[in-house]
Design a protein around this motif. Structure first.
Motif, PDB file in Angstrom:
ATOM      1  N   GLU A  42       0.679  -1.142   0.026  1.00  0.00           N
ATOM      2  CA  GLU A  42      -0.038  -0.086  -0.161  1.00  0.00           C
ATOM      3  C   GLU A  42       0.641   1.302  -0.245  1.00  0.00           C
ATOM      4  N   ALA A  43       1.821   1.172   0.737  1.00  0.00           N
ATOM      5  CA  ALA A  43       2.819   2.294   0.612  1.00  0.00           C
ATOM      6  C   ALA A  43       3.455   2.684  -0.478  1.00  0.00           C
ATOM      7  N   GLU A  44       3.898   1.562  -1.104  1.00  0.00           N
ATOM      8  CA  GLU A  44       4.349   1.471  -2.616  1.00  0.00           C
ATOM      9  C   GLU A  44       3.495   2.236  -3.620  1.00  0.00           C
ATOM     10  N   ALA A  45       2.148   1.735  -3.525  1.00  0.00           N
ATOM     11  CA  ALA A  45       1.074   2.198  -4.334  1.00  0.00           C
ATOM     12  C   ALA A  45       1.013   3.498  -4.222  1.00  0.00           C
ATOM     13  N   ARG A  46       0.688   3.978  -2.815  1.00  0.00           N
ATOM     14  CA  ARG A  46       0.434   5.650  -2.555  1.00  0.00           C
ATOM     15  C   ARG A  46       1.708   6.423  -3.059  1.00  0.00           C
ATOM     16  N   LYS A  47       2.948   5.801  -2.927  1.00  0.00           N
ATOM     17  CA  LYS A  47       4.191   6.520  -3.387  1.00  0.00           C
ATOM     18  C   LYS A  47       3.937   6.741  -4.990  1.00  0.00           C
ATOM     19  N   ASP A  48       3.571   5.596  -5.639  1.00  0.00           N
ATOM     20  CA  ASP A  48       3.403   5.832  -7.119  1.00  0.00           C
ATOM     21  C   ASP A  48       2.070   6.668  -7.351  1.00  0.00           C
ATOM     22  N   ASN A  49       1.251   6.977  -6.697  1.00  0.00           N
ATOM     23  CA  ASN A  49      -0.175   7.666  -6.909  1.00  0.00           C
ATOM     24  C   ASN A  49       0.406   9.095  -6.908  1.00  0.00           C
ATOM     25  N   VAL A  50       1.351   9.280  -5.636  1.00  0.00           N
ATOM     26  CA  VAL A  50       2.126  10.473  -5.710  1.00  0.00           C
ATOM     27  C   VAL A  50       2.482  11.180  -6.903  1.00  0.00           C
ATOM     28  N   THR A  51       3.539  10.379  -7.371  1.00  0.00           N
ATOM     29  CA  THR A  51       4.352  10.535  -8.244  1.00  0.00           C
ATOM     30  C   THR A  51       3.515  10.740  -9.704  1.00  0.00           C
ATOM     31  N   ASP A  52       2.492   9.965  -9.972  1.00  0.00           N
ATOM     32  CA  ASP A  52       1.609  10.093 -10.698  1.00  0.00           C
ATOM     33  C   ASP A  52       0.698  11.397 -10.828  1.00  0.00           C
ATOM     34  N   LEU A  53       0.264  11.982  -9.539  1.00  0.00           N
ATOM     35  CA  LEU A  53      -0.261  12.823  -9.555  1.00  0.00           C
ATOM     36  C   LEU A  53       0.539  14.221  -9.671  1.00  0.00           C
ATOM     37  N   HIS A  54       1.762  14.113  -9.304  1.00  0.00           N
ATOM     38  CA  HIS A  54       2.750  15.381  -9.332  1.00  0.00           C
ATOM     39  C   HIS A  54       2.855  15.409 -10.953  1.00  0.00           C
ATOM     40  N   SER A  55       3.237  14.424 -11.569  1.00  0.00           N
ATOM     41  CA  SER A  55       3.554  14.581 -13.030  1.00  0.00           C
ATOM     42  C   SER A  55       2.165  15.200 -14.014  1.00  0.00           C
ATOM     43  N   ARG A  56       1.233  14.592 -13.431  1.00  0.00           N
ATOM     44  CA  ARG A  56      -0.144  15.357 -14.098  1.00  0.00           C
ATOM     45  C   ARG A  56      -0.306  16.691 -13.567  1.00  0.00           C
ATOM     46  N   ILE A  57      -0.132  17.159 -12.414  1.00  0.00           N
ATOM     47  CA  ILE A  57      -0.052  18.419 -12.181  1.00  0.00           C
ATOM     48  C   ILE A  57       0.728  19.459 -12.977  1.00  0.00           C
ATOM     49  N   SER A  58       2.051  18.868 -12.963  1.00  0.00           N
ATOM     50  CA  SER A  58       3.249  19.438 -13.862  1.00  0.00           C
ATOM     51  C   SER A  58       2.823  19.560 -15.373  1.00  0.00           C
ATOM     52  N   ARG A  59       2.108  18.583 -15.736  1.00  0.00           N
ATOM     53  CA  ARG A  59       1.573  18.730 -17.208  1.00  0.00           C
ATOM     54  C   ARG A  59       0.681  19.973 -17.247  1.00  0.00           C
ATOM     55  N   HIS A  60      -0.264  19.675 -16.242  1.00  0.00           N
ATOM     56  CA  HIS A  60      -1.334  21.083 -16.208  1.00  0.00           C
ATOM     57  C   HIS A  60      -0.786  22.092 -16.293  1.00  0.00           C
ATOM     58  N   GLU A  61       0.220  22.484 -15.247  1.00  0.00           N
ATOM     59  CA  GLU A  61       1.038  23.836 -15.109  1.00  0.00           C
ATOM     60  C   GLU A  61       1.593  24.266 -16.383  1.00  0.00           C
ATOM     61  N   ASN A  62       2.366  23.065 -17.155  1.00  0.00           N
ATOM     62  CA  ASN A  62       2.851  23.717 -18.214  1.00  0.00           C
ATOM     63  C   ASN A  62       1.885  24.139 -19.400  1.00  0.00           C
ATOM     64  N   SER A  63       0.836  23.128 -19.510  1.00  0.00           N
ATOM     65  CA  SER A  63      -0.095  23.513 -20.470  1.00  0.00           C
ATOM     66  C   SER A  63      -0.605  25.151 -20.120  1.00  0.00           C
ATOM     67  N   THR A  64      -0.975  25.091 -18.770  1.00  0.00           N
ATOM     68  CA  THR A  64      -1.781  26.598 -18.462  1.00  0.00           C
ATOM     69  C   THR A  64      -0.847  27.541 -18.676  1.00  0.00           C
ATOM     70  N   GLY A  65       0.659  27.445 -18.499  1.00  0.00           N
ATOM     71  CA  GLY A  65       1.401  28.424 -18.731  1.00  0.00           C
ATOM     72  C   GLY A  65       1.413  28.768 -20.093  1.00  0.00           C
ATOM     73  N   GLN A  66       1.523  27.721 -21.052  1.00  0.00           N
ATOM     74  CA  GLN A  66       1.688  28.108 -22.532  1.00  0.00           C
ATOM     75  C   GLN A  66       0.383  28.908 -22.778  1.00  0.00           C
ATOM     76  N   THR A  67      -0.714  28.303 -22.326  1.00  0.00           N
ATOM     77  CA  THR A  67      -1.993  29.070 -22.808  1.00  0.00           C
ATOM     78  C   THR A  67      -1.907  30.569 -22.388  1.00  0.00           C
ATOM     79  N   LEU A  68      -1.372  30.740 -21.216  1.00  0.00           N
ATOM     80  CA  LEU A  68      -1.268  32.098 -20.656  1.00  0.00           C
ATOM     81  C   LEU A  68      -0.259  32.827 -21.307  1.00  0.00           C
TER      82      LEU A  68
END
Length: 84
Positions: A42-68
């Motif tokens: 469960e701890a490993e899965a949670r760590k993977d989920n956090v990593t996935d969430l971080h990468s999605r947020i980074s992609r969103h920030e990048n696309s938002t920055g490009q749009t701005l």
């Protein structure tokens, strides 16, 4: 020999109880190991989920920055056209 005939049921019960106790302890150890593995999984899965969430947020920030930046460029272009 008479004492053996009289005491063998007691000895058999004690031996049975000792075996039952050892088996119970072995099962508890096995269950504890299984629980520890589940917790680690469960701890490993949670760590993977956090990593996935971080990468999605980074992609969103990048696309938002490009749009701005595109909006900012469009506004600058419009202001330059109005200035001329």
């Amino acid at each position: 020999m008479e004492w053996f005939k009289a005491l063998w049921p007691v000895v058999a019960i004690l031996v049975g109880f000792g075996i039952r106790l050892e088996v119970g302890q072995a099962l508890n150890r096995q269950r504890n190991r299984a629980i520890e593995k589940d917790v680690e999984r469960e701890a490993e899965a949670r760590k993977d989920n956090v990593t996935d969430l971080h990468s999605r947020i980074s992609r969103h920030e990048n696309s938002t920055g490009q749009t701005l930046r595109e909006i900012q460029t469009d506004i600058k272009t419009l202001l330059q056209r109005q200035g001329n």
